[in-house]
Design a protein around this motif. Structure first.
Motif, PDB file in Angstrom:
ATOM      1  N   ARG A 179     106.947 113.736 -84.890  1.00 55.28           N
ATOM      2  CA  ARG A 179     105.734 113.187 -84.284  1.00 55.28           C
ATOM      3  C   ARG A 179     105.382 114.243 -82.986  1.00 55.28           C
ATOM      4  O   ARG A 179     106.439 114.704 -82.501  1.00 55.28           O
ATOM      5  N   PRO A 180     104.150 114.067 -82.679  1.00 56.62           N
ATOM      6  CA  PRO A 180     103.802 115.005 -81.496  1.00 56.62           C
ATOM      7  C   PRO A 180     104.592 114.436 -80.040  1.00 56.62           C
ATOM      8  O   PRO A 180     104.767 113.455 -80.031  1.00 56.62           O
ATOM      9  N   GLY A 181     105.054 115.458 -79.378  1.00 58.25           N
ATOM     10  CA  GLY A 181     105.611 115.031 -78.177  1.00 58.25           C
ATOM     11  C   GLY A 181     106.773 116.251 -77.831  1.00 58.25           C
ATOM     12  O   GLY A 181     106.680 117.395 -78.395  1.00 58.25           O
ATOM     13  N   PRO A 182     107.558 115.817 -77.002  1.00 56.04           N
ATOM     14  CA  PRO A 182     108.544 116.998 -76.351  1.00 56.04           C
ATOM     15  C   PRO A 182     109.302 117.512 -77.436  1.00 56.04           C
ATOM     16  O   PRO A 182     109.413 118.858 -77.420  1.00 56.04           O
ATOM     17  N   ARG A 183     109.705 116.801 -78.391  1.00 52.60           N
ATOM     18  CA  ARG A 183     110.620 117.659 -79.628  1.00 52.60           C
ATOM     19  C   ARG A 183     109.786 118.216 -80.339  1.00 52.60           C
ATOM     20  O   ARG A 183     110.324 119.230 -80.707  1.00 52.60           O
ATOM     21  N   ALA A 184     108.584 117.881 -80.800  1.00 49.02           N
ATOM     22  CA  ALA A 184     107.848 118.805 -81.544  1.00 49.02           C
ATOM     23  C   ALA A 184     107.331 120.034 -80.718  1.00 49.02           C
ATOM     24  O   ALA A 184     107.606 121.146 -81.381  1.00 49.02           O
ATOM     25  N   LEU A 185     107.045 119.987 -79.509  1.00 51.61           N
ATOM     26  CA  LEU A 185     106.872 121.160 -78.896  1.00 51.61           C
ATOM     27  C   LEU A 185     108.218 122.220 -79.030  1.00 51.61           C
ATOM     28  O   LEU A 185     107.941 123.393 -79.153  1.00 51.61           O
ATOM     29  N   ALA A 186     109.256 121.566 -78.658  1.00 52.97           N
ATOM     30  CA  ALA A 186     110.518 122.336 -78.624  1.00 52.97           C
ATOM     31  C   ALA A 186     111.012 123.000 -79.944  1.00 52.97           C
ATOM     32  O   ALA A 186     111.281 124.131 -80.207  1.00 52.97           O
ATOM     33  N   VAL A 187     110.749 122.039 -80.891  1.00 56.01           N
ATOM     34  CA  VAL A 187     111.072 122.652 -82.516  1.00 56.01           C
ATOM     35  C   VAL A 187     110.105 124.088 -82.610  1.00 56.01           C
ATOM     36  O   VAL A 187     110.726 124.837 -83.188  1.00 56.01           O
ATOM     37  N   MET A 188     108.687 123.828 -82.157  1.00 55.76           N
ATOM     38  CA  MET A 188     107.875 124.902 -82.382  1.00 55.76           C
ATOM     39  C   MET A 188     108.301 126.214 -81.482  1.00 55.76           C
ATOM     40  O   MET A 188     108.290 127.296 -81.880  1.00 55.76           O
ATOM     41  N   LEU A 189     108.778 125.893 -80.267  1.00 53.96           N
ATOM     42  CA  LEU A 189     109.344 127.071 -79.512  1.00 53.96           C
ATOM     43  C   LEU A 189     110.263 127.660 -80.356  1.00 53.96           C
ATOM     44  O   LEU A 189     110.533 128.898 -80.083  1.00 53.96           O
ATOM     45  N   ALA A 190     111.357 126.874 -80.484  1.00 54.93           N
ATOM     46  CA  ALA A 190     112.602 127.299 -81.223  1.00 54.93           C
ATOM     47  C   ALA A 190     112.297 128.224 -82.488  1.00 54.93           C
ATOM     48  O   ALA A 190     112.849 129.365 -82.495  1.00 54.93           O
ATOM     49  N   ALA A 191     111.284 127.729 -83.294  1.00 57.94           N
ATOM     50  CA  ALA A 191     110.620 128.551 -84.500  1.00 57.94           C
ATOM     51  C   ALA A 191     110.277 129.914 -83.997  1.00 57.94           C
ATOM     52  O   ALA A 191     110.624 131.008 -84.665  1.00 57.94           O
ATOM     53  N   HIS A 192     109.366 129.736 -82.928  1.00 60.81           N
ATOM     54  CA  HIS A 192     108.656 130.914 -82.647  1.00 60.81           C
ATOM     55  C   HIS A 192     109.845 132.187 -81.931  1.00 60.81           C
ATOM     56  O   HIS A 192     110.007 133.312 -82.179  1.00 60.81           O
ATOM     57  N   ARG A 193     111.048 131.579 -81.248  1.00 61.37           N
ATOM     58  CA  ARG A 193     111.916 132.341 -80.699  1.00 61.37           C
ATOM     59  C   ARG A 193     112.588 132.986 -81.819  1.00 61.37           C
ATOM     60  O   ARG A 193     113.115 134.212 -81.682  1.00 61.37           O
ATOM     61  N   LEU A 194     112.680 132.440 -82.646  1.00 57.64           N
ATOM     62  CA  LEU A 194     113.682 133.087 -84.015  1.00 57.64           C
ATOM     63  C   LEU A 194     113.065 133.739 -84.961  1.00 57.64           C
ATOM     64  O   LEU A 194     113.478 134.359 -86.004  1.00 57.64           O
ATOM     65  N   GLY A 195     111.644 133.749 -84.808  1.00 57.31           N
ATOM     66  CA  GLY A 195     110.587 134.525 -85.739  1.00 57.31           C
ATOM     67  C   GLY A 195     110.237 133.973 -86.929  1.00 57.31           C
ATOM     68  O   GLY A 195     110.042 134.392 -88.003  1.00 57.31           O
ATOM     69  N   LEU A 196     110.449 132.566 -86.923  1.00 57.01           N
ATOM     70  CA  LEU A 196     110.145 131.693 -88.013  1.00 57.01           C
ATOM     71  C   LEU A 196     108.879 131.522 -88.316  1.00 57.01           C
ATOM     72  O   LEU A 196     107.998 131.330 -87.339  1.00 57.01           O
ATOM     73  N   ARG A 197     108.472 131.209 -89.435  1.00 54.37           N
ATOM     74  CA  ARG A 197     106.894 130.347 -89.674  1.00 54.37           C
ATOM     75  C   ARG A 197     107.457 129.077 -89.791  1.00 54.37           C
ATOM     76  O   ARG A 197     108.309 128.741 -90.447  1.00 54.37           O
ATOM     77  N   ALA A 198     106.477 128.288 -89.258  1.00 52.31           N
ATOM     78  CA  ALA A 198     106.635 126.965 -89.109  1.00 52.31           C
ATOM     79  C   ALA A 198     105.313 126.164 -89.818  1.00 52.31           C
ATOM     80  O   ALA A 198     104.332 126.554 -89.710  1.00 52.31           O
TER      81      ALA A 198
END
Length: 98
Positions: A63-82
């Motif tokens: 669901r949209p919110g802090p956890r969703a933002l954090a997951v997307m940032l984590a994926a970006h940091r690792l160079g993952l496609r989300a």
């Protein structure tokens, strides 16, 4: 841009990051910048521990919110496609999106 956001979260950890509002309409802090940065680090460590590396795709159904933002940032940091998924659409649509 996301690298700059990650840096800004750490630079001002006590400032609000995700806001909402109360039923009366008053602003409400759902998470501080530090909260989001800590979550992003934890999610990145978890994704890395599961063997995901740059270029891999990870399905995100949250669901949209802090956890969703954090997951997307984590994926970006690792160079993952989300691949952002909506579990309410059914297995055929989910499979097609993945």
């Amino acid at each position: 841009m996301l690298d700059r956001l990650a840096h800004t979260l750490r630079a001002h950890p006590h400032r609000p990051a995700v806001l909402g509002c109360t039923r009366a309409g008053a602003p409400r802090v759902h998470a501080t910048r530090g909260d989001v940065a800590d979550l992003a680090e934890a999610y990145a460590a978890g994704l890395r521990a599961r063997g995901l590396t740059a270029g891999d795709t990870v399905g995100v159904a949250i669901r949209p919110g802090p956890r969703a933002l954090a997951v997307m940032l984590a994926a970006h940091r690792l160079g993952l496609r989300a691949a952002v998924l909506d579990p309410s659409v059914g297995p055929d649509v989910l499979s097609a999106r993945l």
